[in-house]
Design an enzyme around this catalytic site. Structure first.
Site, PDB file in Angstrom:
ATOM      1  N   ASP A 194       0.894  -1.152   0.055  1.00 33.07           N
ATOM      2  CA  ASP A 194       0.035   0.159  -0.051  1.00 33.07           C
ATOM      3  C   ASP A 194       1.002   1.526   0.063  1.00 33.07           C
ATOM      4  O   ASP A 194       2.089   1.078   0.469  1.00 33.07           O
ATOM      5  CB  ASP A 194      -0.972  -0.144   1.208  1.00 33.07           C
ATOM      6  N   GLU A 195       0.202   2.382  -0.440  1.00 38.74           N
ATOM      7  CA  GLU A 195       0.889   3.810  -0.375  1.00 38.74           C
ATOM      8  C   GLU A 195       1.972   3.890  -0.715  1.00 38.74           C
ATOM      9  O   GLU A 195       2.968   4.501  -0.129  1.00 38.74           O
ATOM     10  CB  GLU A 195       0.472   4.245   1.160  1.00 38.74           C
TER      11      GLU A 195
END
Length: 862
Positions: A544-545
């Site tokens: 993620d991210e």
């Protein structure tokens, strides 16, 4: 990297200046001067404005002009100085910022104060937005923490947040801050439970599928024995130990080839596996199911499998009245039970802040009590690597420790209020032996531990640890060994800033050494599971991210673009990385799991599922901010062949505040508040029906109209595995803080994961939901909170409501049977509240709720 270099140049570029401090005078300055923070306003002409004040109550003065000292503080928002200032604020990495004097600095005499107004990147409205352990550094000396900030008591270093302009996140914030009066009105509108305390004591959390209460109760004493099928030895020993612990009963336990045919004279608790010939109630599915019959001389638990028998044991234990200390009875009942979802999980971030083995074991025990079966251990982060990996000692020698070392050869840069010293909060890791102990403890309770090694983003601890390893081996002249596990391209000039304000936290996915590292970690994890007598089944790779711009200027990636078909530019690198990791996992017989955005190009386009060779690729669907148009990712992933665990931030992130109030700990980016009732009301089978408010507080009546495009329906419901709660630990530095955010929300999570309520229809019946929650919360207070207290667990209680009308104090609570205490006047003592309490004059009337030794935060009634 460029920000760190700037900081080093600024710090070491003052060598010509006269020394300001000795170590002794620096320590004295930090002990006597005070560093304080304040919210000026979030709604002014300049947006959000904060204030840092250095109050010089020390004998030492700070000289004018550029000096050899700097002050470091932690801020969850990246900040910049407002207006002209004689000092500068520099962002270092993550939440770490540096204050230093410029040539215009006029000095700071003893008795004077330095005031610095600054602007954060977004509004700040909670005390927990401000981190402890601000410290001062002078060239050549050890850093010293300002004593008033070396605490978890926010009032010591944060000014009151009690004005509307401080409490609103922005001018468009429509969420009202909770007050005693607003709580009183909300509580008065709640339905009452349908029964009394005796009814509450009979209920089981989570609610069984079918319950048929019989007349009477069965008394348990030392004459009872436990008879079990041989394969249920572990479950029988668990029951025996629990009865000894909670009821003081020392029962014999013996195995039997056919426990159901036991005809002994002594009353018996019989544990068996496999369905009897006759079942009064049919169950929807078999896995983890059980039946429980409590009769006068027999208690029979029959599990479809070992897990089912274990959950039958938990239901029996849940029937015990915690108030009974000598004579123990349980209601006579016939139960046939089966779980709603196969995946009933809890995610625990120990990467940001490490809290130790004991609190982890307590979490596992409570998960088992409420029939949760998946523990997602977030073992790595930018701020810490928390598991010993044989052969890679730097991961824990450096990556598990934060302190003040700008070179990061001894530790990671300090973050999240740890302060400058290696013994600060949040540091530590699980040894290999610790982790194996945790695995065994969880397995005995039918909980699967899923390890997450977060990458390619959120990987700064790993990157910097392997950088230190590289430097050590290069100095030793062994370049081949140095490069074996290298995670960063030394020539990479890519520029990016992540959501958490890091500029150097992405593993380079174009390096072959990256995949050597991943395979090494997978191998060591598998060995730990094997040594625990278990099999690792799922590898969680995070995903993620990832900072936008990662690898855009990496020479090694440019080489990959030139020579690898299907990898033509930076946009191809994330699916390339996931595909490589998936093949490594598949070769080891592992399913792959990741956060939703790690498996998608953008808000609507998933990676091609066919490029991943694993039979199962599991996605945690988390980012469901309704107006951002990403809530439908869960359905898009499921429809495209991924298995999905519902992990929605608006309802299932336990690091968010319980209510909209500055004193409530936690972030509030996904929801302004998430109380127990909100978790209880989450509907995993009807995702869009959970939409309640936008981030600003506007009611949502039509999600599709809000998003402005058609939202997909769920076409493959079989791909929704279940639900999971999450706790992220940026603001959580102690075990007590951790547990207060988890409990009792985790019980509401378990309720929805195990039991599908009748009110969860296509058009949810909110009145029926609220009535059921009244019963649920009544049982929490009557039975579950005392059980928690006995286990030594910290719990959050809701704050009461109250008003003073015509000289009478009127108070209430949201959960039936919680006690209310009041104190009229600063010098008064706490008293039990009763209706009709008269208040003379105009004293400050404080209120709090109580359950046993637990008390809530204090509120003031007016």
């Amino acid at each position: 990297m460029k920000y760190l270099l700037m900081g080093l140049l600024c710090f070491y570029g003052v060598a010509a200046a006269a020394a300001t401090f000795t170590q002794e005078s620096l320590r004295s300055f930090a002990e006597n001067a005070k560093a304080r923070f304040a919210i000026v306003s979030n709604v002014g002409a300049n947006g959000s404005q904060m204030r840092f004040t250095l109050i010089n109550e020390a004998e030492q003065s700070l000289p004018a002009g550029e000096g050899d000292w700097s002050i470091y503080f932690h801020s969850v928002r990246q900040v910049s100085v407002l207006g002209d200032s004689a000092v500068a604020i520099e962002h270092v990495q993550g939440d770490l910022h540096r204050v230093y004097p410029t040539a215009q600095f006029a000095g700071l005499k003893s008795g004077d104060s330095l005031v610095i107004d600054y602007k954060p990147a977004a509004g700040m409205v909670s005390y927990s937005d401000f981190m402890p352990r601000t410290f001062i550094v002078a060239e050549g000396l050890q850093p010293e923490v300002f004593r008033n900030t070396d605490t978890e008591v926010f009032s010591e270093f944060v000014d009151p947040i009690d004005q509307p302009e401080q409490q609103m996140r922005s001018a468009s914030d429509k969420f009202a801050i909770a007050t005693a009066a607003s709580r009183y009105q909300a509580n008065a509108a709640r339905p009452q439970p349908t029964g009394d305390t005796s009814d509450a004591l009979k209920r089981i959390i989570p609610t069984p599928a079918n319950v048929d209460y019989q007349r009477g109760e069965t008394a348990l004493d030392g004459s009872w024995r436990i008879v079990f099928a041989g394969r249920l030895k572990g479950e029988a020993n668990y029951l025996k130990a629990q009865l000894a612990d909670v009821a003081g009963l020392q029962l014999e336990a013996s195995s039997s080839v056919s426990p159901g045919a036991y005809e002994g004279d002594a009353p018996a608790i019989i544990l068996s596996v496999g369905w009897p010939d006759e079942r009064k109630l049919a169950l929807a599915s078999d896995a983890e199911s059980y039946t429980l019959r409590v009769e006068k001389q027999r208690i029979v638990i029959n599990g479809r499998d070992n897990a089912g028998a274990f959950y039958g044991v938990q239901s029996l234990l849940a029937l015990l009245n915690p108030a009974q200390t000598e004579a123990h009875t349980v209601p006579r009942v016939h139960i046939a039970d089966t779980p709603r979802a196969g995946w009933r999980g809890m995610h625990y971030d120990m990467g940001r802040n490490f809290h130790g083995k004991e609190v982890t074991l307590r979490l596992i025990e409570q998960m088992a009590r409420y029939k949760l079966n998946k523990l997602h251990m977030h073992l790595t982060e930018d701020e810490g690597w928390r598991l010993e990996i044989p052969g890679l000692p730097e991961l824990t020698e450096i990556g598990a420790k934060r302190c003040f070392d700008l070179t990061e050869r001894e530790c990671l840069l300090t973050q999240l209020g740890t302060g400058p010293h290696a013994d600060g909060s949040g540091n530590g890791y699980f040894s290999r032996a610790d982790f194996i102990e945790i695995l065994k403890f969880a397995a005995e309770r039918h909980i699967e531990v899923i390890p997450e090694i977060d990458m390619p983003g959120h990987a700064r601890a790993a990157v910097k640890s392997m950088d230190a390893r590289f430097a050590r081996l290069m100095e030793a002249g062994d370049e081949k060994a140095a490069r074996r596990y290298l995670l960063a391209d030394p020539e990479d000039q890519s520029q990016y800033v992540t959501v958490q304000n890091y500029t150097d936290n992405s593993i380079n996915v174009c390096l072959e050494s990256t995949y050597t590292f991943v395979d090494k970690v997978m191998y060591e994890l598998q060995q730990m599971y094997r040594d625990a007598g278990l099999k690792l089944s799922i590898f969680h790779m995070g995903g993620d991210e990832v900072g936008k711009g990662s690898w855009a200027q990496s020479p090694v990636c440019d080489e990959l673009f030139a020579g690898e078909l299907g990898v033509s530019g930076p946009a191809d690198l994330k699916p390339y990385f996931v595909s490589r990791v998936s093949r490594l996992a598949h070769a080891r017989g592992l399913a792959l799991e990741g956060w939703e955005d790690g498996l998608m190009y953008d808000a609507v386009n998933t990676f091609n599922r066919n490029q991943f060779v694993n039979e199962d690729v599991i996605a945690n669907a988390w980012d469901n901010i309704w107006e951002w148009g990403v809530a439908d990712r869960a359905y898009r992933l499921a429809n495209n062949g991924y298995q999905v665990v519902m992990s929605q931030a608006t309802h299932l992130y336990f690091d968010h505040p319980y209510e909209a109030h500055p004193a409530e700990r936690g972030y509030y980016w996904a929801a302004r508040a998430t109380d127990v009732g909100k978790v209880f009301g989450f509907m995993p089978d009807n995702l869009y029906a959970n939409a309640d408010f936008t981030r600003n507080g506007d009611p949502i009546d039509d999600v599709e109209a809000l998003v402005g495009r058609e939202l997909p329906n769920l076409q493959k419901p079989e791909n929704i595995l279940g639900i999971q709660g999450q706790v992220w630990s940026e603001t959580i530095r102690t075990p007590k803080q951790l547990e207060a955010l988890i409990y009792p929300r985790v019980m509401a999570l378990a309720e929805r994961a195990w039991h599908k309520a009748d009110w969860e229809g296509e058009a949810p019946d909110t009145n029926a939901r609220d009535r059921e929650f009244a019963n649920f919360s009544q049982t929490l207070v009557a039975k579950e909170l005392p059980r928690m207290e006995r286990a030594g667990i910290a719990v959050h209680l809701p704050v009461p409501g109250g008003v003073i009308t015509d000289g009478e104090l009127r108070a209430n609570v949201p959960w039936p049977e919680l006690k209310i205490e009041y104190k009229a006047g600063e010098d008064a003592v706490w008293q039990s509240y009763r209706k009709g309490v008269e208040i003379q004059g105009e004293p400050i009337v404080q209120l709090r709720s109580r359950s046993g030794s637990y008390v809530s935060r204090v509120t003031v009634a007016r």
